[in-house]
Design an enzyme around this catalytic site. Structure first.
Site, short mmCIF file in Angstrom:
data_model
loop_
_atom_site.label_atom_id
_atom_site.label_comp_id
_atom_site.label_asym_id
_atom_site.label_seq_id
_atom_site.Cartn_x
_atom_site.Cartn_y
_atom_site.Cartn_z
N SER A 124 -1.22 12.50 2.16
CA SER A 124 -0.82 11.09 2.16
C SER A 124 0.50 10.91 2.89
O SER A 124 1.34 11.83 2.93
CB SER A 124 -0.67 10.61 0.71
OG SER A 124 -0.03 9.36 0.64
N TYR A 148 3.18 10.58 -6.92
CA TYR A 148 2.02 10.83 -6.08
C TYR A 148 2.43 11.58 -4.82
O TYR A 148 1.81 12.57 -4.42
CB TYR A 148 1.34 9.51 -5.73
CG TYR A 148 0.15 9.62 -4.81
CD1 TYR A 148 -1.06 10.13 -5.27
CD2 TYR A 148 0.23 9.18 -3.48
CE1 TYR A 148 -2.15 10.21 -4.42
CE2 TYR A 148 -0.86 9.26 -2.64
CZ TYR A 148 -2.06 9.78 -3.11
OH TYR A 148 -3.14 9.86 -2.27
N LYS A 152 1.28 15.38 -3.61
CA LYS A 152 0.64 15.67 -2.33
C LYS A 152 1.48 16.62 -1.49
O LYS A 152 0.94 17.49 -0.78
CB LYS A 152 0.38 14.36 -1.57
CG LYS A 152 -0.74 13.52 -2.16
CD LYS A 152 -2.07 14.26 -2.13
CE LYS A 152 -3.22 13.40 -2.59
NZ LYS A 152 -4.53 14.13 -2.53
#
Length: 330
Positions: A124, A148, A152
């Site tokens: 991402s 998040y 990642k």
């Protein structure tokens, strides 16, 4: 060729499977077997003539990863993830799925003897954190500002290390925000980027939680599938030790999106966008990058759209079923 897809019930997973069922992998590489895994039952790709195994399981649970690779798939596409907004709201779930599940998969591969599959890892843009340069290059440092993004980034480092050690042959794809996503909104903080186009195109109202000047990096679902398919067969020697790439895309503002919608669907569609500022969404989005130099990915053969009109046209072709923009679905 045996293909394993985790997160196969998600939007990108379903589109990937349909494409593979239709035409195999690039270069005419046939896929003879698929293993499809997700926490809900994945759809079986329509028209696929090979063997299919559907597994409903949580990759972070003990034994699941070993079960998935038991037949030694040649290509593994790891899409399973908790999306950005949900990972921020539920710290434990985000780390369990996005980090623990990824490491469980990589370790199951590592512990299998004489086995080194191609692994395509869905990363991402959230791995990058402000302050940013005007355009972000591939060698910009990873300083995520969300859970998040941290999860990642850790996955990328694992992919690099396990590839360096010859345990797997990894390609990490930092996806742009995928737009226009079909179906209903998900829990991603970026969901509104699709909603302000998708809903008006389908004769429905949409909520815009941020200002028109917000700029972001976009590609279509069709481009996302193209990225995965190219990564599945590309020559990874061009990547060296840095196995993750920022995918090509389009840098555009919310105003650019709205103008492209106006061009396609007129003022009636624009009138369906309701501005309701949301400070939480605005805070998350403010920490995201806005523009990229993706020369490395383009040199490696990755391609995407260059205008928002093209992105809308992909949605009209792939999702609207011949309906006029602004007409409600039957």
């Amino acid at each position: 060729m045996h293909l394993l897809v985790t997160g196969a019930a998600g939007m990108i997973g379903r589109k990937l499977l349909d494409r593979v069922a239709e035409s195999g992998l690039p270069g005419g590489v046939p896929v003879t077997a698929m293993t499809l895994a997700d926490v809900i039952e994945p759809d079986v790709a329509v028209g696929f003539g090979g063997s299919r195994t559907c597994v409903t399981a949580d990759l972070s649970q003990p034994g699941t990863a070993e079960r998935l690779i038991a037949e030694r798939p040649d290509v593994i596409v790891h899409l399973a993830a908790v999306v950005s907004g949900e990972a921020e709201a539920d710290l434990e779930k985000g780390y369990r799925v996005n980090l623990d599940g990824t490491r469980a998969l990589f370790d199951a591969i590592r512990l299998a003897e004489d086995y080194m599959p191609r692994v395509v890892f869905a990363s991402s843009l959230a791995v990058f954190g402000a302050p940013f340069p005007e355009r972000i290059a591939d060698d910009f440092h990873l300083t995520p500002l969300t859970s998040y993004g941290a999860q990642k980034a850790m996955g990328e480092l694992l992919l690099d290390d396990y590839s360096r050690r010859g345990m797997l042959d990894g390609v990490g794809l930092r996806f742009p925000t995928i737009c226009i996503r079909p179906g209903k909104p998900n829990k991603a903080a970026s969901s509104f980027f699709s909603g302000i186009l998708r809903e008006p195109l389908n004769g429905q109202d949409a909520v815009l939680p941020v200002g028109d000047d917000v700029r972001h990096w976009f590609a279509s679902p069709r481009a996302a599938v193209d990225f995965i398919l190219h990564a599945a067969v590309m020559d990874t020697s061009v990547l060296g030790q840095r196995r993750s790439l920022t995918m090509p895309g389009l840098s555009a503002t919310v105003a650019d999106q709205i103008e492209a919608l106006r061009e396609v669907a007129g003022e009636d569609a624009i009138a369906r966008i309701r501005r309701e500022p949301d400070p939480d969404v605005a805070r998350i989005v403010a920490g995201w990058p806005r523009d990229f130099d993706t020369a490395r990915a383009r040199e490696a053969g990755f391609r995407a759209e260059t205008s928002f009109r093209q992105i809308i046209d992909v949605y009209l072709e792939d999702e609207m079923g011949g309906r006029e923009p602004g007409a409600p679905a039957a």
